[in-house]
Scaffold this motif. Structure first.
Motif, short mmCIF file in Angstrom:
data_model
loop_
_atom_site.label_atom_id
_atom_site.label_comp_id
_atom_site.label_asym_id
_atom_site.label_seq_id
_atom_site.Cartn_x
_atom_site.Cartn_y
_atom_site.Cartn_z
N ILE A 71 0.90 -1.26 -0.07
CA ILE A 71 0.02 -0.03 -0.11
C ILE A 71 0.94 1.31 -0.04
CG2 ILE A 71 -1.80 1.32 1.26
CD1 ILE A 71 -2.85 -1.34 0.13
N LYS A 72 0.73 1.90 -0.92
CA LYS A 72 1.43 3.33 -1.00
C LYS A 72 0.52 4.57 -1.08
CE LYS A 72 5.60 1.59 -1.20
NZ LYS A 72 6.69 1.87 -0.29
N SER A 73 1.00 5.72 -0.51
CA SER A 73 0.11 6.86 -0.69
C SER A 73 0.85 7.95 -1.64
CB SER A 73 -0.45 7.29 0.77
OG SER A 73 -0.69 8.73 0.68
N ASN A 75 0.48 11.07 -1.01
CA ASN A 75 0.94 11.76 -0.30
C ASN A 75 2.42 11.70 0.31
OD1 ASN A 75 -1.47 13.25 -0.15
ND2 ASN A 75 -2.20 11.96 1.62
N ASP A 76 2.97 10.38 0.17
CA ASP A 76 4.43 10.19 0.58
C ASP A 76 5.49 10.18 -0.72
OD1 ASP A 76 3.15 9.49 2.97
OD2 ASP A 76 3.05 7.27 2.55
N PHE A 77 4.88 10.57 -1.80
CA PHE A 77 5.87 10.79 -2.84
C PHE A 77 6.68 12.08 -2.53
CE2 PHE A 77 6.96 11.23 -7.25
CZ PHE A 77 7.72 9.94 -7.56
N ASP A 78 7.86 12.00 -2.78
CA ASP A 78 8.85 13.01 -2.52
C ASP A 78 9.35 13.44 -3.92
OD1 ASP A 78 10.98 14.47 -1.95
OD2 ASP A 78 12.20 12.84 -1.18
N TYR A 79 8.58 14.62 -4.35
CA TYR A 79 8.96 15.26 -5.35
C TYR A 79 10.32 15.83 -5.68
CZ TYR A 79 3.91 14.84 -6.45
OH TYR A 79 2.91 14.49 -6.82
N PRO A 110 13.19 4.14 -15.71
CA PRO A 110 14.18 2.96 -15.04
C PRO A 110 13.50 2.60 -13.73
CG PRO A 110 15.47 4.93 -14.77
CD PRO A 110 14.03 5.62 -15.34
N PRO A 111 14.46 1.35 -13.23
CA PRO A 111 13.79 0.66 -12.14
C PRO A 111 14.06 1.95 -10.60
CG PRO A 111 15.37 -0.82 -13.08
CD PRO A 111 15.24 0.43 -13.91
N GLY A 112 13.26 1.70 -9.87
CA GLY A 112 13.48 2.51 -8.45
C GLY A 112 12.94 3.88 -8.60
N VAL A 113 12.32 4.53 -9.72
CA VAL A 113 12.01 5.88 -9.78
C VAL A 113 10.68 6.25 -9.38
CG1 VAL A 113 13.59 6.34 -11.53
CG2 VAL A 113 11.13 5.65 -12.28
N GLY A 114 9.78 5.00 -8.65
CA GLY A 114 8.51 5.32 -8.19
C GLY A 114 7.32 4.92 -9.09
N LYS A 115 7.34 4.33 -9.87
CA LYS A 115 6.50 3.81 -10.90
C LYS A 115 5.26 3.07 -10.50
CE LYS A 115 9.11 1.73 -13.99
NZ LYS A 115 10.30 1.88 -13.18
N THR A 116 5.76 2.07 -9.67
CA THR A 116 4.77 1.54 -8.68
C THR A 116 3.88 2.01 -7.86
OG1 THR A 116 6.18 -0.76 -9.30
CG2 THR A 116 4.39 -1.12 -7.68
N HIS A 117 4.87 2.94 -7.04
CA HIS A 117 4.60 3.68 -6.00
C HIS A 117 3.24 4.70 -6.32
CE1 HIS A 117 5.37 6.21 -2.23
NE2 HIS A 117 4.37 6.77 -2.92
N LEU A 118 3.68 5.29 -7.51
CA LEU A 118 2.49 6.08 -8.13
C LEU A 118 1.15 5.21 -8.67
CD1 LEU A 118 5.23 8.80 -10.01
CD2 LEU A 118 3.70 9.13 -7.85
N SER A 239 17.50 5.61 -8.87
CA SER A 239 16.63 4.79 -8.34
C SER A 239 16.54 5.40 -6.58
CB SER A 239 17.00 3.48 -8.09
OG SER A 239 16.60 2.65 -7.02
N TYR A 240 15.27 5.50 -6.14
CA TYR A 240 15.24 5.89 -4.79
C TYR A 240 15.74 4.93 -3.93
CZ TYR A 240 12.39 8.20 -1.26
OH TYR A 240 11.90 8.84 -0.12
N ARG A 241 15.56 3.67 -3.98
CA ARG A 241 15.96 2.52 -3.30
C ARG A 241 17.29 2.84 -2.95
NH1 ARG A 241 13.68 -0.66 -7.30
NH2 ARG A 241 11.56 -1.45 -6.95
N LEU A 242 18.19 3.03 -4.04
CA LEU A 242 19.53 3.02 -4.05
C LEU A 242 20.09 4.19 -3.14
CD1 LEU A 242 21.02 1.92 -7.54
CD2 LEU A 242 20.84 0.46 -5.57
P1 ADP Z 1 9.62 1.32 -9.91
O1 ADP Z 1 8.42 0.79 -9.66
O2 ADP Z 1 9.95 2.59 -10.63
O3 ADP Z 1 10.66 0.58 -10.02
P2 ADP Z 1 8.84 1.77 -6.79
O4 ADP Z 1 7.69 2.40 -7.27
O5 ADP Z 1 8.83 0.17 -6.67
O6 ADP Z 1 10.08 1.98 -8.39
O7 ADP Z 1 10.09 2.45 -5.60
C1 ADP Z 1 10.95 1.83 -5.09
C2 ADP Z 1 10.70 2.34 -3.71
O8 ADP Z 1 11.33 3.46 -3.66
C3 ADP Z 1 9.43 2.38 -3.00
O9 ADP Z 1 9.64 1.56 -1.53
C4 ADP Z 1 8.81 3.45 -3.20
O10 ADP Z 1 7.79 3.84 -2.14
C5 ADP Z 1 10.16 4.33 -3.15
N1 ADP Z 1 10.16 5.51 -3.96
C6 ADP Z 1 10.40 5.66 -5.42
N2 ADP Z 1 10.46 7.00 -5.52
C7 ADP Z 1 10.11 7.75 -4.48
C8 ADP Z 1 9.66 9.25 -4.45
N3 ADP Z 1 10.03 10.01 -5.23
N4 ADP Z 1 9.22 9.41 -3.05
C9 ADP Z 1 9.04 8.49 -2.08
N5 ADP Z 1 9.18 7.08 -2.32
C10 ADP Z 1 9.71 6.80 -3.49
#
Ligand code: ADP
Ligand code: MG
Length: 258
Positions: A71-73, A75-79, A110-118, A239-242
């Motif tokens: 579950i992602k919101s 509101n937690d997305f960091d622009y 690319p991976p980790g940029v928040g696609k699934t989160h959004l 990547s946000y994760r990295l």
């Molecule tokens: P992708 O689907 O692009 O590979 P994810 O949406 O799975 O990336 O993001 C990987 C992790 O980083 C998740 O835990 C996600 O919540 C977090 N994350 C990615 N981008 C952001 C962001 N801009 N602000 C807050 N959390 C982010």
């Protein structure tokens, strides 16, 4: 009220599926007496509580039924992490009019940029607003549809992907898709064309879809339908994760130095 009458009332309320009123009746009745409530105010209090309870349960059920992996919101997305993310465009999408208009949203990057989160963030908001949502990865959807051929349940399985107001197809491009898989994606996309919204995420640019789907003609037929009424987000950056991991490591290094 006599105990027997009260017990029958509670039973009847449950029969009418007014479980919240049945639960609260005793305490609310005492409250009504002590605060000298009118009959209508008392009834309004009970009905309001029942409606609130049902709405909350409806949202919970819809979220559970959507099969989000996490579950992602929104509101937690960091622009600030991502200079390329157009905040205003995303805010416009967040009003969910695209669902009423049967339009699509594509998150590329690319991976980790928040696609699934959004995608999940928008999906959760849609559930809270009352829309039926289903989340799947492309690979899972293809597997489900492929195995439905064995037990003749293809029509009902296709319906599962066609009926929700919003279908989220995650991870297009990570794994190559067979010719049958590409055909299934085409069927789902064309059945939903102008009748239901899709949010799709991909790590591949559109020009690479022919390679991902193993067929240029099907890829362009799918893209044609997806893109006709759509908003595309091209997310760039690290990547946000990295980045989070790197921050942790730097902190640990500093601790060790001290
Ligand atoms: P992708 O689907 O692009 O590979 P994810 O949406 O799975 O990336 O993001 C990987 C992790 O980083 C998740 O835990 C996600 O919540 C977090 N994350 C990615 N981008 C952001 C962001 N801009 N602000 C807050 N959390 C982010
Ligand atoms: Mg993802």
């Amino acid at each position: 009220m006599a105990t027997e009458g009260y017990e029958k009332l509670v039973k009847d309320l449950k029969k009418l599926r007014l479980g919240c009123i049945a639960e609260m009746l005793d305490s609310y009745a005492k409250q009504a007496v002590s605060s000298n409530m009118t009959y209508l105010d008392f009834l309004e209090l009970l009905v309001t509580e029942e409606v609130r309870y049902k709405e909350l349960r409806g949202v919970e059920n819809r979220i559970r039924g959507s099969r989000f992996p996490v579950i992602k919101s929104l509101n937690d997305f960091d622009y600030s992490h991502n200079g390329s993310m157009n905040k205003r465009k995303l805010e416009e999408i967040s009003n969910l009019r695209f669902i009423d208009n049967k339009e699509n949203v594509m998150f590329l990057g690319p991976p980790g940029v928040g696609k699934t989160h959004l995608a999940v963030g928008l999906g959760v908001k849609a559930c809270e607003t009352g829309y039926k949502v289903l989340f799947t990865t492309l690979n899972d959807m293809v597997c489900v549809l492929m195995s439905s051929m064995a037990d003749n349940s293809l029509t009902s399985k296709l319906r599962m992907y066609v009926l929700p107001s919003l279908l989220i197809i995650d991870e297009v491009g990570y794994l190559p898709v067979s010719k049958e898989g590409a055909n299934f994606l085409f069927q789902v996309v064309s059945k939903r064309y102008e009748t239901g919204s899709i949010i799709l995420t991909s790590n591949k640019s559109f020009s690479e879809w022919g390679e991902v789907l193993g067929d240029n003609v099907i890829a362009s037929a799918i893209l044609d339908r997806l893109l006709h009424h759509s908003t595309v987000f091209n997310i760039k950056g690290d990547s946000y994760r990295l980045r989070e991991k790197r921050k942790e490591l730097v902190k640990e290094e500093k601790k060790e130095d001290n």
